[in-house]
Write an enzyme that holds these catalytic residues in place. Structure first.
Site, PDB file in Angstrom:
ATOM      1  N   GLY A  37     -11.101  42.003   7.735  1.00 53.28           N
ATOM      2  CA  GLY A  37     -10.514  41.743   9.051  1.00 53.28           C
ATOM      3  C   GLY A  37      -8.998  41.829   9.050  1.00 53.28           C
ATOM      4  O   GLY A  37      -8.372  41.939  10.101  1.00 53.28           O
ATOM      5  N   ASN A  38      -8.399  41.793   7.879  1.00 50.88           N
ATOM      6  CA  ASN A  38      -6.948  41.895   7.775  1.00 50.88           C
ATOM      7  C   ASN A  38      -6.550  43.365   7.939  1.00 50.88           C
ATOM      8  O   ASN A  38      -7.161  44.252   7.342  1.00 50.88           O
ATOM      9  CB  ASN A  38      -6.476  41.348   6.421  1.00 50.88           C
ATOM     10  CG  ASN A  38      -4.993  41.150   6.372  1.00 50.88           C
ATOM     11  OD1 ASN A  38      -4.225  42.076   6.542  1.00 50.88           O
ATOM     12  ND2 ASN A  38      -4.582  39.913   6.130  1.00 50.88           N
ATOM     13  N   GLN A  39      -5.532  43.611   8.721  1.00 51.56           N
ATOM     14  CA  GLN A  39      -5.135  44.978   9.066  1.00 51.56           C
ATOM     15  C   GLN A  39      -4.079  45.575   8.133  1.00 51.56           C
ATOM     16  O   GLN A  39      -3.637  46.704   8.336  1.00 51.56           O
ATOM     17  CB  GLN A  39      -4.607  45.001  10.508  1.00 51.56           C
ATOM     18  CG  GLN A  39      -5.624  44.562  11.527  1.00 51.56           C
ATOM     19  CD  GLN A  39      -6.857  45.438  11.525  1.00 51.56           C
ATOM     20  OE1 GLN A  39      -6.759  46.661  11.670  1.00 51.56           O
ATOM     21  NE2 GLN A  39      -8.026  44.848  11.343  1.00 51.56           N
ATOM     22  N   THR A 135      -0.643  40.277   9.551  1.00 51.58           N
ATOM     23  CA  THR A 135      -1.716  41.273   9.622  1.00 51.58           C
ATOM     24  C   THR A 135      -3.092  40.626   9.527  1.00 51.58           C
ATOM     25  O   THR A 135      -4.105  41.316   9.538  1.00 51.58           O
ATOM     26  CB  THR A 135      -1.571  42.312   8.491  1.00 51.58           C
ATOM     27  OG1 THR A 135      -1.613  41.645   7.232  1.00 51.58           O
ATOM     28  CG2 THR A 135      -0.285  43.105   8.634  1.00 51.58           C
TER      29      THR A 135
END
Length: 148
Positions: A37-39, A135
């Site tokens: 889920g971290n961009q 992020t």
């Protein structure tokens, strides 16, 4: 107390990206920004306009090839879950190793917590510090702002 990840850098590193501490998923994988889920990784590959990679070694190589290192402000920490608002006890990393082995010109903080700690503890004198929106998946509502 949980222990953060080792720094990623080499003698050519000029930019250091600092988060607060690895998420539970990142600690489990022993990889920076290991939660899908971290961009972070998607943004890095998009920034350099190269095809996205899921292989962690290739991700790290992309950063090092562009003189970018990764670390966190916290060496040891106690936290419930992965949110930056959940820290109970923290111990800062010792940045002298990186600062003596690499000529860091820019610190980019990934999220408000890392930025606040850098300023509050005066961790880097004479180095430009640039705050960025986290992020983290918890901040994905800010995706459009991140692109600016």
């Amino acid at each position: 107390m949980q222990r953060g990840l080792d720094p990623i850098f080499n003698k050519d590193t000029r930019i250091l990206i600092l988060g607060s501490a690895p998420s539970e998923m990142s600690l489990k994988k022993q990889q920076y920004y290991g939660n899908n889920g971290n961009q972070f990784w998607k943004m890095m590959f998009a920034f350099f306009n190269v095809p996205f990679e899921t292989d962690y070694d290739k991700r790290v190589a992309l950063l090092l090839d562009h003189q970018i290192g990764l670390w966190d402000v916290y060496h040891l920490f106690e936290r419930d879950g992965s949110l930056d608002t959940s820290f109970k006890t923290v111990e800062l990393n010792d940045f002298s190793q990186i600062l003596t082995q690499a000529d860091i010109k820019l610190i980019i903080t990934n999220g408000k917590k890392a930025y606040d700690e850098v300023l509050e503890n005066n961790l880097f004198s004479d180095i430009t510090i640039m705050p960025c929106i986290s992020t983290s998946g918890a901040a994905n509502g800010y995706m459009e702002k991140r692109r600016q």
